[in-house]
Design a protein around this motif. Sequence first.
Motif, PDB file in Angstrom:
ATOM      1  N   ILE A 276       0.840  -1.190   0.000  1.00 32.37           N
ATOM      2  CA  ILE A 276       0.000   0.000   0.000  1.00 32.37           C
ATOM      3  C   ILE A 276       0.874   1.239   0.000  1.00 32.37           C
ATOM      4  O   ILE A 276       2.056   1.197   0.389  1.00 32.37           O
ATOM      5  CB  ILE A 276      -0.946   0.029   1.229  1.00 32.37           C
ATOM      6  CG1 ILE A 276      -0.134   0.069   2.535  1.00 32.37           C
ATOM      7  CG2 ILE A 276      -1.864  -1.189   1.227  1.00 32.37           C
ATOM      8  CD1 ILE A 276      -1.003   0.226   3.776  1.00 32.37           C
ATOM      9  N   LEU A 277       0.293   2.332  -0.454  1.00 26.06           N
ATOM     10  CA  LEU A 277       0.979   3.606  -0.425  1.00 26.06           C
ATOM     11  C   LEU A 277       0.244   4.502   0.559  1.00 26.06           C
ATOM     12  O   LEU A 277      -0.945   4.778   0.387  1.00 26.06           O
ATOM     13  CB  LEU A 277       0.961   4.230  -1.825  1.00 26.06           C
ATOM     14  CG  LEU A 277       1.598   5.601  -1.961  1.00 26.06           C
ATOM     15  CD1 LEU A 277       3.106   5.518  -1.750  1.00 26.06           C
ATOM     16  CD2 LEU A 277       1.278   6.190  -3.327  1.00 26.06           C
ATOM     17  N   VAL A 278       0.945   4.917   1.618  1.00 29.12           N
ATOM     18  CA  VAL A 278       0.346   5.855   2.569  1.00 29.12           C
ATOM     19  C   VAL A 278       0.360   7.228   1.917  1.00 29.12           C
ATOM     20  O   VAL A 278       1.413   7.711   1.504  1.00 29.12           O
ATOM     21  CB  VAL A 278       1.135   5.891   3.898  1.00 29.12           C
ATOM     22  CG1 VAL A 278       0.519   6.912   4.861  1.00 29.12           C
ATOM     23  CG2 VAL A 278       1.184   4.517   4.536  1.00 29.12           C
ATOM     24  N   GLN A 279      -0.801   7.846   1.753  1.00 27.65           N
ATOM     25  CA  GLN A 279      -0.849   9.176   1.148  1.00 27.65           C
ATOM     26  C   GLN A 279      -1.039  10.276   2.187  1.00 27.65           C
ATOM     27  O   GLN A 279      -0.548  11.376   2.020  1.00 27.65           O
ATOM     28  CB  GLN A 279      -1.986   9.236   0.110  1.00 27.65           C
ATOM     29  CG  GLN A 279      -1.711   8.332  -1.093  1.00 27.65           C
ATOM     30  CD  GLN A 279      -2.883   8.273  -2.042  1.00 27.65           C
ATOM     31  OE1 GLN A 279      -3.956   7.802  -1.717  1.00 27.65           O
ATOM     32  NE2 GLN A 279      -2.679   8.762  -3.262  1.00 27.65           N
ATOM     33  N   GLN A 280      -1.779   9.959   3.227  1.00 34.29           N
ATOM     34  CA  GLN A 280      -2.050  10.922   4.295  1.00 34.29           C
ATOM     35  C   GLN A 280      -1.849  10.229   5.637  1.00 34.29           C
ATOM     36  O   GLN A 280      -2.052   9.028   5.744  1.00 34.29           O
ATOM     37  CB  GLN A 280      -3.514  11.381   4.228  1.00 34.29           C
ATOM     38  CG  GLN A 280      -3.891  12.147   2.972  1.00 34.29           C
ATOM     39  CD  GLN A 280      -3.455  13.591   3.049  1.00 34.29           C
ATOM     40  OE1 GLN A 280      -3.328  14.165   4.123  1.00 34.29           O
ATOM     41  NE2 GLN A 280      -3.179  14.174   1.893  1.00 34.29           N
TER      42      GLN A 280
END
Length: 373
Positions: A276-280
Amino acid sequence: TGPLTIAEFANKINKPVTEIVKYFFKKGMMLNQNFILNEDQIGELALEYGYDFKKENSVTKENLLETFEVEDTPESLVERAPIVTIMGHVDHGKTTLLDALRHTNVTKGEAGGITQAIGAYQAIAPRSKKKITFIDTPGHEAFTEMRSRGANATDIIILVVAADDGVMPQTEEAIDHAKNAGVPIIVFINKMDKPDANPDRVKSELMERGIVTEEWGGDIPFIEGSARENIGLDDLLDTILLVAEVEDLKANPNKFASGVVIEAHLDKARGPVASILVQQGTLRLRDILVAGGTHGTIRDIRDDKNKAITQAGPSTPVQIVGLNEVPQPGDKFLVLNDEKIARDIAEAQAQKIARDAMQGSKIVTLDSIKSQI
Ligand code: GTP
Ligand code: MG
């Protein structure tokens, strides 16, 4: 039935393809007839040509999550690493470039320790020591799919064009993707080490498609180099950071994490594993989250070097274990830290996904527009 292209749409409403292409051209978008329209564009065109197109109200998934999302005050925002996607025609050197960029960041000792399974990784620009997050070459279809699901994870697109081959069909597709997503482009003219390299040809072919190099008075940065010979890579990294600075990319690290699933699979020993990519926000071990139709408590977080970590801030790609099922690429995730709410939302979303799959209405298809026009 598949997604609706410009040609199919034109055919549907009995207009010449050129008319639709012209319509977008006037709005500054150069699209070819194979361009896949998104729901908004179909709605817009339908309006323009007087058809009553009802936009499908199918974003319950996102709506549900958005009700939990927190508004950020300007003071809460801090600089974050740019998220970069590399695109280009087959064999123009995307993978070689990614590998080369990755290795600029690898010190001798850890050379063997880099995992490539995560689908995304971070590099550190050698001059400024700032981080850059790369999403590993998703196919163009995956990119379109992610976008159609509102998971716009890319800040900058690097367009790789081989100096000995020039602009090819997938180069044009990538240009369309970038223009549609409103994402800045950096052109990397690759394979400059080849004897038949012709960068001027690449520049003029791209100029014909509205991608004009700064050298010729345009506003697109071009870098000439060779992924295989390690030429131009530092310039490329610096240019990414310059573009990122203009974009003023920020996020609030002080809230529950949210972001997007890049890829996921079932591991026999560990269960569902998701990149996953943490965006916030900041993701933490033991966080309870929902991701698409799945939910769970995070039991393990790994960074892009497969090292166990306990938290991850904005723009960080990680691999997590603890979801009850395998989510889909492009699924949004959000930490709720409430077991019951997470389960309820995940179940509602799973039902919605199943319903959509049955009706085949996940994306706007030719059939679904036929019934509405
Ligand atoms: P797909 O994933 O199939 O779309 O290709 P790709 O764009 O990832 O290209 P890839 O990196 O696999 O490179 C294709 C071929 O070009 C390989 O044989 C590379 O070794 C070669 N290549 C890549 N970069 C360079 C370069 O800078 N110079 C030269 N001479 N060859 C290169
Ligand atoms: Mg490749």
